[in-house]
Write a protein that holds these residues in place. Sequence first.
Motif, PDB file in Angstrom:
ATOM      1  N   ASN A 168       1.333   2.748  -0.400  1.00  0.00           N
ATOM      2  CA  ASN A 168       1.814   3.433   0.884  1.00  0.00           C
ATOM      3  C   ASN A 168       0.953   2.733   2.174  1.00  0.00           C
ATOM      4  OD1 ASN A 168       3.749   5.538  -0.290  1.00  0.00           O
ATOM      5  ND2 ASN A 168       1.884   6.403  -1.332  1.00  0.00           N
ATOM      6  N   GLY A 169       0.224   1.931   1.850  1.00  0.00           N
ATOM      7  CA  GLY A 169      -0.475   1.575   3.004  1.00  0.00           C
ATOM      8  C   GLY A 169      -0.030   0.197   3.649  1.00  0.00           C
ATOM      9  N   GLU A 226      -5.227  -4.111  -0.841  1.00  0.00           N
ATOM     10  CA  GLU A 226      -6.195  -3.853   0.169  1.00  0.00           C
ATOM     11  C   GLU A 226      -6.010  -2.197   0.348  1.00  0.00           C
ATOM     12  OE1 GLU A 226      -7.665  -4.343   4.612  1.00  0.00           O
ATOM     13  OE2 GLU A 226      -6.706  -6.139   3.406  1.00  0.00           O
ATOM     14  N   ARG A 227      -4.725  -1.685   0.365  1.00  0.00           N
ATOM     15  CA  ARG A 227      -4.637  -0.156   0.941  1.00  0.00           C
ATOM     16  C   ARG A 227      -3.492   0.637  -0.070  1.00  0.00           C
ATOM     17  NH1 ARG A 227      -1.924  -2.247   6.567  1.00  0.00           N
ATOM     18  NH2 ARG A 227      -3.370  -3.448   6.946  1.00  0.00           N
ATOM     19  N   MET A 272      -1.541  -6.298   1.434  1.00  0.00           N
ATOM     20  CA  MET A 272      -1.728  -5.039   2.048  1.00  0.00           C
ATOM     21  C   MET A 272      -1.657  -4.023   0.728  1.00  0.00           C
ATOM     22  SD  MET A 272       0.865  -5.114   5.092  1.00  0.00           S
ATOM     23  CE  MET A 272       0.615  -6.159   6.733  1.00  0.00           C
TER      24      MET A 272
END
Length: 184
Positions: free
Chosen positions: A22-23, A18-19, A15
């Motif tokens: 804070n994603g 990928e983000r 995650m």
Amino acid sequence: MEDTRTQIMDLAEGMIRERGYNGFSFREIAKVVGIKSASVHHHFPTKDSLALAAARRYIEEFFRVLGPPKRKDQDVEEIAKHYASVFQEAFRRSGKACLCGMLARGASTLSDELRSEVESFVERNINWLTEALQRPGENRETSAQRAQMVYVALEGAMGLAALTQDQTWIDSVAETIVRTIKGS
């Protein structure tokens, strides 16, 4: 069978890659794993402790795969190819950006300890490259500048490859690095 702690770290790493930092949330990880959010907190009391554990594991694996900077019977061109291949293979396997690269992009939101871990990753890469690519008689400053160029180019290419899902960003930069090093 994969243990819950490892599964949580794998999800957090994916995650973040990928983000960004804070994603992801404990709630989201808990849902994917099939446990309660409190169970995630049992393994990692805070989001920061989870990100820190994932970063440390990622860094350890990165440098394990990379190996020592000086390799017997390898010239700087071969070493540059090897270094670039670590980024290429990491993207091929995941289709995601570098964990530390993504964390660096959100540096202002990181704890001091996590930020320090990311800075250490960058510094270790620059030091590795400086030593590996230094030519006989060349001053360390010139070698360090080349190391920074190589690292930043591959880190950026990996980020763009993740954005576009196009491996050729990394492959093209890797080829350019090897050509440049070969020609200098």
